[in-house]
Write a protein that holds these residues in place. Structure first.
Motif, mmCIF file in Angstrom:
data_model
loop_
_atom_site.group_PDB
_atom_site.id
_atom_site.type_symbol
_atom_site.label_atom_id
_atom_site.label_comp_id
_atom_site.label_asym_id
_atom_site.label_seq_id
_atom_site.Cartn_x
_atom_site.Cartn_y
_atom_site.Cartn_z
ATOM 1 N N ASP A 148 0.824 -1.213 0.000
ATOM 2 C CA ASP A 148 0.000 0.000 0.000
ATOM 3 C C ASP A 148 0.854 1.257 0.000
ATOM 4 N N THR A 149 2.101 1.141 0.450
ATOM 5 C CA THR A 149 3.039 2.259 0.459
ATOM 6 C C THR A 149 3.880 2.267 -0.811
ATOM 7 N N GLY A 150 3.673 1.280 -1.674
ATOM 8 C CA GLY A 150 4.423 1.192 -2.928
ATOM 9 C C GLY A 150 5.813 0.603 -2.769
ATOM 10 N N LEU A 151 5.983 -0.236 -1.749
ATOM 11 C CA LEU A 151 7.284 -0.844 -1.473
ATOM 12 C C LEU A 151 7.281 -2.335 -1.781
ATOM 13 N N SER A 152 8.307 -2.786 -2.483
ATOM 14 C CA SER A 152 8.493 -4.229 -2.645
ATOM 15 C C SER A 152 9.068 -4.786 -1.350
ATOM 16 N N CYS A 153 8.857 -6.067 -1.139
ATOM 17 C CA CYS A 153 9.335 -6.683 0.097
ATOM 18 C C CYS A 153 9.623 -8.159 -0.169
ATOM 19 N N ASN A 154 10.824 -8.575 0.162
ATOM 20 C CA ASN A 154 11.208 -9.974 0.076
ATOM 21 C C ASN A 154 11.341 -10.493 1.502
ATOM 22 N N VAL A 155 10.542 -11.509 1.847
ATOM 23 C CA VAL A 155 10.450 -12.000 3.216
ATOM 24 C C VAL A 155 11.187 -13.325 3.352
ATOM 25 N N VAL A 156 11.954 -13.433 4.435
ATOM 26 C CA VAL A 156 12.623 -14.680 4.780
ATOM 27 C C VAL A 156 12.255 -14.994 6.226
ATOM 28 N N ALA A 157 11.773 -16.200 6.461
ATOM 29 C CA ALA A 157 11.435 -16.609 7.825
ATOM 30 C C ALA A 157 12.612 -17.349 8.427
ATOM 31 N N GLY A 158 13.082 -16.839 9.558
ATOM 32 C CA GLY A 158 14.068 -17.562 10.349
ATOM 33 C C GLY A 158 13.339 -18.330 11.437
ATOM 34 N N PHE A 159 14.059 -19.094 12.219
ATOM 35 C CA PHE A 159 13.435 -19.872 13.287
ATOM 36 C C PHE A 159 12.770 -18.960 14.311
ATOM 37 N N HIS A 160 13.409 -17.840 14.641
ATOM 38 C CA HIS A 160 12.891 -16.944 15.670
ATOM 39 C C HIS A 160 12.179 -15.715 15.130
ATOM 40 N N HIS A 161 12.624 -15.204 13.992
ATOM 41 C CA HIS A 161 12.118 -13.923 13.503
ATOM 42 C C HIS A 161 11.890 -13.958 11.998
#
Length: 137
Positions: A99-112
Motif C-alpha cells: 500500500d506504500t508502494g514498497l516491494s518486500c522480500n520475506v525470509v522466515a528464520g526460526f525466531h524472527h
C-alpha cells in the motif's frame, strides 16, 4: 521457546529493526556440482535452488567477490518471536508495504521474520510497519 501465533500480538509486538548496511541478492552456480559460498563471503540468507545457490550478502562482500547483483536492499528484522505456523503476519506486512508502494522480500528464520526492502526506502518501510503495529487491536 515457542513462538507467538496470535496475529494481533504479532503485529503489535513486531518492533521492526533496520539492520545497518546494504544487502544484495546474488547467485552462484556449481557448474554441475553443488554450488558453494565463495571464500570471504558471509551470507545472511542462503536458498538452494535448482538453478544455483541464492545468497543475500552485504553489498561490500558481493563487490569484493565479484558477484553480480541488481537489487540493493535494506534488511529489517521483526523482533517478535513468530511461530513458523502463525497465519497472517507475512500477508499483513506485505499488504502494508504494498500500500506504500514498497516491494518486500520475506525470509522466515526460526525466531524472527526478516524483510528485504529497497535500500533507499528502508526507513520509510520501518515507519510504515511501526504505524501498522500501533493500529493493531
Amino acid at each position: 521457546m515457542t513462538g507467538e501465533s496470535d496475529l494481533r500480538k504479532l503485529l503489535s509486538g513486531m518492533r521492526p529493526q533496520l539492520n545497518p548496511g546494504r544487502y544484495v541478492f546474488t547467485t552462484v552456480d556449481g557448474g554441475g556440482a553443488p554450488a558453494s559460498v565463495p571464500a570471504g563471503v558471509t551470507p545472511v540468507v542462503t536458498v538452494a535452488e535448482q538453478e544455483g545457490l541464492t545468497l543475500v550478502v552485504r553489498l561490500e562482500d558481493a563487490d569484493t567477490a565479484g558477484l553480480p547483483y541488481d537489487y540493493v536492499a535494506g534488511w529489517i528484522t521483526l523482533r517478535v518471536h513468530s511461530a513458523l505456523e502463525a497465519v497472517g503476519l507475512t500477508a499483513a506486512v506485505a499488504r502494508e508495504l504494498a500500500d506504500t508502494g514498497l516491494s518486500c522480500n520475506v525470509v522466515a528464520g526460526f525466531h524472527h521474520d526478516h524483510l528485504f526492502v529497497p535500500y533507499e526506502r528502508a526507513a520509510e518501510a520501518v515507519a510504515a510497519l511501526e504505524a501498522l503495529a500501533h493500529r493493531a487491536p
